[in-house]
Motif scaffolding. Structure first.
Motif, mmCIF file in Angstrom:
data_model
loop_
_atom_site.group_PDB
_atom_site.id
_atom_site.type_symbol
_atom_site.label_atom_id
_atom_site.label_comp_id
_atom_site.label_asym_id
_atom_site.label_seq_id
_atom_site.Cartn_x
_atom_site.Cartn_y
_atom_site.Cartn_z
ATOM 1 N N ALA A 74 0.867 -1.115 -0.366
ATOM 2 C CA ALA A 74 0.390 -0.064 -0.318
ATOM 3 C C ALA A 74 0.880 1.031 0.082
ATOM 4 O O ALA A 74 1.864 1.352 1.189
ATOM 5 N N PRO A 75 0.879 1.932 -0.946
ATOM 6 C CA PRO A 75 1.547 3.462 -0.583
ATOM 7 C C PRO A 75 1.202 4.285 0.633
ATOM 8 O O PRO A 75 -0.145 4.069 1.149
ATOM 9 N N THR A 76 2.654 4.692 0.850
ATOM 10 C CA THR A 76 1.864 5.097 2.082
ATOM 11 C C THR A 76 2.909 6.645 2.609
ATOM 12 O O THR A 76 3.674 7.330 3.034
ATOM 13 N N PRO A 77 2.167 7.961 1.301
ATOM 14 C CA PRO A 77 2.411 9.237 1.290
ATOM 15 C C PRO A 77 1.866 9.152 2.562
ATOM 16 O O PRO A 77 1.060 9.366 3.989
ATOM 17 N N THR A 78 2.915 10.816 2.774
ATOM 18 C CA THR A 78 2.712 11.694 4.114
ATOM 19 C C THR A 78 2.211 12.624 3.114
ATOM 20 O O THR A 78 2.228 12.806 2.001
ATOM 21 N N GLY A 103 -7.777 12.322 -12.346
ATOM 22 C CA GLY A 103 -7.528 11.130 -10.939
ATOM 23 C C GLY A 103 -7.135 11.788 -10.040
ATOM 24 O O GLY A 103 -7.597 11.124 -8.593
ATOM 25 N N GLY A 104 -6.537 13.184 -10.404
ATOM 26 C CA GLY A 104 -6.107 14.338 -9.400
ATOM 27 C C GLY A 104 -7.984 14.555 -8.409
ATOM 28 O O GLY A 104 -8.119 14.577 -8.863
ATOM 29 N N ARG A 105 -6.895 15.212 -6.831
ATOM 30 C CA ARG A 105 -7.406 16.118 -6.383
ATOM 31 C C ARG A 105 -6.415 16.905 -5.314
ATOM 32 O O ARG A 105 -5.684 17.363 -5.141
ATOM 33 N N ASP A 125 -2.859 7.904 -6.060
ATOM 34 C CA ASP A 125 -2.023 7.467 -4.389
ATOM 35 C C ASP A 125 -1.803 7.772 -3.259
ATOM 36 O O ASP A 125 -1.590 7.455 -2.396
ATOM 37 N N GLY A 126 -2.157 8.811 -3.433
ATOM 38 C CA GLY A 126 -2.403 10.508 -2.519
ATOM 39 C C GLY A 126 -0.663 10.872 -2.579
ATOM 40 O O GLY A 126 -1.043 11.544 -1.295
#
Length: 137
Positions: A74-78, A103-105, A125-126
């Motif tokens: 799982a991607p884990t971006p901060t 698909g961006g935000r 993916d955040g």
């Protein structure tokens, strides 16, 4: 490069990270930002995983987006994991709209500096892309 293992300004950079959905990530970076697919594989050999590399042909950097369907990470971006592009001009709203449509935000930056000098957009993916109106160097 000098041939002695030195790292210099011409050193090519690959930024690799996992993705939940390679098709969504590819759409964001290609249709949204305008990068090209440089390589793609969906090999199913031992130790192999799906990946797509996106960047500019002949460029000095690219992203390697990976997904191991058998052992997915799982991607884990901060909020402070940023990829910053220095545009040297105001950020075109059309570009931001294209990234969102792909698909961006659009999100407020964790550091207000980036809101003052750019726009922050989360990829599917955040991970955060900052389009900075400033120049580098």
């Amino acid at each position: 490069m000098t041939g002695d293992g030195a790292i210099g300004p011409a050193t090519h950079v690959r930024h690799a990270r996992p993705s939940r959905d390679l098709a969504a990530a590819e759409r964001f970076w290609t249709e949204g930002l305008g990068l090209s697919v440089l390589w793609r594989t969906t090999e199913r050999g031992p130790g192999e995983h799906d990946l797509v590399m996106v960047g500019f042909p002949g460029g000095s950097w690219h992203f390697e987006l990976t997904r191991d369907p058998e052992r997915p990470l799982a991607p884990t971006p901060t909020v402070d994991d940023l990829f910053v592009l220095y545009l040297g001009e105001p950020v075109a709203e059309e570009l931001v709209e294209r990234l969102v449509a792909a698909g961006g935000r659009r999100v407020p930056a964790h550091n207000p500096y980036w809101d003052e000098f750019g726009v922050t957009v989360e990829d599917p993916d955040g991970y955060r892309l900052v389009l900075s109106s400033r120049t580098w160097g």
